[in-house]
Design a protein around this motif. Sequence first.
Motif, PDB file in Angstrom:
ATOM      1  N   THR B 658       0.833  -1.201   0.000  1.00 42.26           N
ATOM      2  CA  THR B 658       0.000   0.000   0.000  1.00 42.26           C
ATOM      3  C   THR B 658       0.869   1.254   0.000  1.00 42.26           C
ATOM      4  OG1 THR B 658      -1.468  -1.257   1.419  1.00 42.26           O
ATOM      5  CG2 THR B 658      -1.976   1.060   1.121  1.00 42.26           C
ATOM      6  N   ILE B 737      -4.942 -12.258   7.360  1.00 41.54           N
ATOM      7  CA  ILE B 737      -5.757 -11.736   8.463  1.00 41.54           C
ATOM      8  C   ILE B 737      -6.022 -10.241   8.287  1.00 41.54           C
ATOM      9  CG2 ILE B 737      -6.014 -11.709  10.971  1.00 41.54           C
ATOM     10  CD1 ILE B 737      -3.728 -13.751  11.072  1.00 41.54           C
ATOM     11  N   VAL B 738      -5.043  -9.515   7.753  1.00 43.10           N
ATOM     12  CA  VAL B 738      -5.221  -8.070   7.568  1.00 43.10           C
ATOM     13  C   VAL B 738      -6.390  -7.801   6.624  1.00 43.10           C
ATOM     14  CG1 VAL B 738      -4.171  -5.975   6.682  1.00 43.10           C
ATOM     15  CG2 VAL B 738      -2.806  -7.566   8.018  1.00 43.10           C
ATOM     16  N   THR B 741      -9.655  -8.736   8.198  1.00 44.94           N
ATOM     17  CA  THR B 741     -10.038  -7.693   9.150  1.00 44.94           C
ATOM     18  C   THR B 741     -10.703  -6.530   8.418  1.00 44.94           C
ATOM     19  OG1 THR B 741      -8.127  -8.287  10.480  1.00 44.94           O
ATOM     20  CG2 THR B 741      -9.185  -6.202  10.998  1.00 44.94           C
ATOM     21  N   LEU B 742     -10.106  -6.135   7.296  1.00 44.78           N
ATOM     22  CA  LEU B 742     -10.612  -4.978   6.567  1.00 44.78           C
ATOM     23  C   LEU B 742     -11.996  -5.218   5.981  1.00 44.78           C
ATOM     24  CD1 LEU B 742      -7.492  -3.734   4.611  1.00 44.78           C
ATOM     25  CD2 LEU B 742      -8.726  -2.530   6.396  1.00 44.78           C
ATOM     26  N   ARG B 746     -13.792  -5.749  10.575  1.00 49.90           N
ATOM     27  CA  ARG B 746     -13.980  -4.310  10.760  1.00 49.90           C
ATOM     28  C   ARG B 746     -14.471  -3.654   9.471  1.00 49.90           C
ATOM     29  NH1 ARG B 746     -12.253  -3.224  15.629  1.00 49.90           N
ATOM     30  NH2 ARG B 746     -12.729  -1.053  15.261  1.00 49.90           N
ATOM     31  N   ASP B 749     -15.884  -0.089   9.588  1.00 46.42           N
ATOM     32  CA  ASP B 749     -14.864   0.964   9.550  1.00 46.42           C
ATOM     33  C   ASP B 749     -14.457   1.245   8.111  1.00 46.42           C
ATOM     34  OD1 ASP B 749     -14.881   0.939  12.211  1.00 46.42           O
ATOM     35  OD2 ASP B 749     -12.843   0.211  12.511  1.00 46.42           O
ATOM     36  N   THR B 750     -14.198   0.155   7.408  1.00 51.50           N
ATOM     37  CA  THR B 750     -13.741   0.309   6.025  1.00 51.50           C
ATOM     38  C   THR B 750     -14.790   1.028   5.189  1.00 51.50           C
ATOM     39  OG1 THR B 750     -12.620  -1.791   6.343  1.00 51.50           O
ATOM     40  CG2 THR B 750     -12.734  -0.947   4.103  1.00 51.50           C
ATOM     41  N   GLU B 753     -14.550   4.522   5.802  1.00 49.28           N
ATOM     42  CA  GLU B 753     -13.351   5.109   5.220  1.00 49.28           C
ATOM     43  C   GLU B 753     -13.461   5.316   3.709  1.00 49.28           C
ATOM     44  OE1 GLU B 753      -9.610   4.072   8.020  1.00 49.28           O
ATOM     45  OE2 GLU B 753     -11.147   2.585   7.729  1.00 49.28           O
ATOM     46  N   VAL B 756     -15.493   8.363   3.134  1.00 53.25           N
ATOM     47  CA  VAL B 756     -14.699   9.582   3.321  1.00 53.25           C
ATOM     48  C   VAL B 756     -13.829   9.835   2.089  1.00 53.25           C
ATOM     49  CG1 VAL B 756     -12.826  10.600   4.643  1.00 53.25           C
ATOM     50  CG2 VAL B 756     -14.685   9.466   5.822  1.00 53.25           C
ATOM     51  N   LEU B 757     -13.222   8.780   1.607  1.00 53.34           N
ATOM     52  CA  LEU B 757     -12.354   8.933   0.442  1.00 53.34           C
ATOM     53  C   LEU B 757     -13.163   9.412  -0.768  1.00 53.34           C
ATOM     54  CD1 LEU B 757      -9.349   8.395   0.107  1.00 53.34           C
ATOM     55  CD2 LEU B 757      -9.932   6.260  -1.006  1.00 53.34           C
ATOM     56  N   PHE B 828      -7.798  -2.361  -1.832  1.00 56.97           N
ATOM     57  CA  PHE B 828      -7.082  -1.086  -1.714  1.00 56.97           C
ATOM     58  C   PHE B 828      -5.860  -1.063  -2.634  1.00 56.97           C
ATOM     59  CE2 PHE B 828      -9.292  -0.602   2.390  1.00 56.97           C
ATOM     60  CZ  PHE B 828      -9.619   0.728   2.317  1.00 56.97           C
TER      61      PHE B 828
END
Lengths: 126, 949
Positions: B658, B737-738, B741-742, B746, B749-750, B753, B756-757, B828
């Motif tokens: 990223t 796992i990351v 999670t995204l 979670r 949250d994403t 986000e 917002v973007l 992403f």
Amino acid sequence: MTLELLFATAIGVLVAGGIYLSLRGRTFQVVLGLTLFSYAVNLFLFASGRLTIDRAPILSKAASSYADPLPQALVLTAIVITFGMTAFAVVLALRSFLESGSDQVDGDDAACDRHAKPSVTSEPSE
Amino acid sequence: MALPLTLYLLVFLPFIAALLIAIGSGKGRALHSGIAAAGSALGLAIVFAMAGRVLGGEVPTVSAPWVPTLGLDFSLMIDPLGLMFAVMILGIGLLVVIFGHFYLSPTEATGRFFASLMLFQGAMLGIVVAGNVLLLLVFWELTSLSSFLLIGFWKHKAEARQGARMALAVTGGGGLVLIAGMVLLGSVAGSFDLMTILQRGDVVQASPLYPVILILILIGCFTKSAQFPFHFWLPHAMAAPTPVSAYLHSATMVKAGIFLLARLWPVLAGTGLYTMTVTSVGLITMLFGAWVALFRHDLKSILAYSTISQLGLLVMLLGFSAKMAVVGAVLHIINHAAFKAALFMSAGIVDHEAGTRDIRKLGGLAKVMPITALVATIAGASMAGLPPLGGFISKEMMLDETLHVSLFTIPWLVPVVATVAATLSVAYSFRLVAHLFFGKPRDLQAHDKAHDPGLGMWASPAFLVAVAVLLGLIPMTLAGPLVSAVVEAVTGEASPPLGFALWHGINPALGMSVAAVAIGTALVWRHAGLQRAYDGLRHVDAKTLFDRAMALTDRRIRKLIVAVHTPSLQRMLLATFAAIVVLIIDGAAMGGGRLTGPRAGLPASTIAVVAWGLLIAATLAVVLAQRQRFLVLIFVSVIGLVIALAFVHLSAPDLALTQISVEVVTILLLLLALNLLPKTPVQLSSNTRRIRDGVLAILGGLGVGGAAWAMLTRNPNNPISSYHIANSYTGGGGTNIVNVTLVDFRAFDTLGEIIVLGIAGLAIYAMLDTTERGAAGARLRAWQEDMPHSPERHPLMFVMATRILLPLVLAVGIFIFLRGHNQPGGGFIAALVIAIAFLLQYLASGFDWTDARRKVGEHMLIASGVLVAVATGLGSLLFGANFLTSSFGYFDVPFIGEVELATAMLFDVGVLLVVFGAVMQALAQLSQIAQRAARSHVARTNIQQGDES
């Protein structure tokens, strides 16, 4: 020398540079300051999972322990959001420069007065 | 269809129509008005289908909790009062749509017009069928907002903008007051459910808060229904296109206040305070409106003041707190809707065909536009209250009721003033009709141009006039059952026996009526002299007062803002950073322990030390070389690169990917922006200032670095990450796992986000799209190249290389995306990689070349990305799971083998689309601006060279 020390000092230096540049009077410097500051913030967030080597957060039968995935996930989106914020700040800076002919963050000395009444846009100087 | 669904459908239908029209706003007028008409007609059909049951005493109700903690339920109910208003809103709405179709020219923004109209219709409908007062308030505010759009429809006209702003300020401000009143009412009554509140009138009236509640709610109603002294917005709202006026000011917007007064009648009415306030405000408004209407020259202005007067009449009748007066009010609501909408449409026809609305230039139009003249004359006669029209019956009832009311203990006050107002009503109605259609033409130009419009335009007012006539001839058949049911719904008690008829024998009301007609006629006969006397009087211009009040408020608020919020970014940032430094120092002192914790460190390799050195050096270089801006970018990219390498080293492959791709995009962005910004500006800050900032920066760096060190040398306290590691594969179906999670643990949250973007992308578009105009545009056109450029604008090697790279990078991007759930990668990173490939096309081949080959706009990408992500989340609701719960399964695909499909992947598609869209939005827009500036520079240079040679 430990990795933790390198990491913490790097964060410190980035924060110092970020604060100093953010306090400058021109928009581009402020954007640079924000960029440095975001690097530091992302690293700090990442550090909350502590530093680990050779233990990626990918599940496999061979691995016994993993890097902390949660801060990584948070930082991943933070990096992308940082881009969004930087892009917005850059465009704001550009528009304000085109609009006023000055790239100072607070306009000029008369900034306070100008906030009290709508600014009179001057013609661009050739 | 089941009843609950029907009620929901009824309310949502206009909004759906508005959305459809807005989506098809690029298409023609017929589509827009067609959707609007179909929506209104379908709604009308639904209402008629329910009418039998509703008039039979049934009250269809639906309710769904919305914000239960606030007492806000999405509950709808339709009783006879709601039914009557719904019929007017949808019926007149349909007629207005038909009229508007022919009134507006196809070149106008008909999509925007009909979409706003439907939005308004939905809001208005919501008010009359809301079963919860908080929900009613939501719709109430929505009518203020949508009427703002409608009144300001011709946004190029200053008077339209000012009129719209004034209407919003007055009705929206009144709405705020109403919110306060309703919240108090609900808390006193113990419920926000309308039916419950209506049954607790005695509790409310016994409460010490009753006067406060009453006044607050009345202000809300009076502002909306243009009662004195809040009436002044209505004449200025006449800057709206005439179909809007016909809709808003006959049956809907201004009737919302009347509706609410009637709705809350059992709760509020009956007390001395209520009767005195409401009656006197209504009486004053009725008299004042009629007086001013007599002397206006603009047709629509006359109608506006006459509306104010008629609304005053309705308010007064409701203020009497008598059942028979409610009967008169309900009947007059119907009458007024019919004749006033017809008159507004007639005024629109005259304006449309004769080219002016000034009554002083018109006259004798009956000869050239006989149909319009007939329609408007009958409607005007109904407004004047002449037999055998509907207006006559309700006016008789009104006059009769005034005889039973004594205001301020003076028995003759109300009847006398009401008779005077009725006289003036006769006068302005007669004047309108007589000066417009009869007598000699005053301006031949307007007269010769005028002719009757096509059937499409006169059909709507003609229909309404027919209703007005029938309301006079067969009032009991047409309106009897409805009015008696509505009166029962308003008062909560059985309706008194009704006997609507033209002839009631000789009684005082008839005498008052005859006097009104006789004197009114005399007034029109002597109008010229009266007008001169009126013009000689001093008039208070409400608009000047309003503007002055607004300007004063504006100045005060600006002063206040400057007082509490210094307009200097530098000073604010300084204060913020200083506060943070103080907090860190304070925290360290309070912690009281050692800086270094017990956790053992990891040994640093030589490469790590070298990289660290590079990062420190690059950061210092950025600070020292801050004014050589291109050089600085190189140092910034060094920092980014070192951080990406650090992520690789520290077991965070996703972050490394990223970081490196964001780095590329960020540097491209800064390069593009620098193209137009000054490259090497002079130093700005004084030395003392720089030393001060430097000290603060070093303190801040020490503080944050120390905090990081303290954290890194301590062991984490029971982290929640173990849950993620344990459940990633079994619960989320992925080994990365990351990424799991995204997109799963979670995901909410994403979702936030990416939204917002997306907003950042749209905001960038908003800021750059308008740079063409004003001072910015002038500066952009005068832009000079301030550094040497390559003579070759699109180097061949670069162009060819990027074109070959494109499909390869796309393949890589798809690969990264697909493997994301199990290996480093995901939406992403894939989006950033793909964005870079496209950006290279913009850079190499130029904006125009690339833009011409682009199939999907960035707006669409951002919007569809968010929608895909939200839809994926909502999908899980269908299966009874929580929002954004993912599910996955393994499928055997021939030739490929076992494939895992997870709904989280669909969510990741949404992420990819938004990130890609936002990145492209920012950079493509910026490159477009830069290229435009460069092109105008080249064009100017060429002209100059042409001049010289």
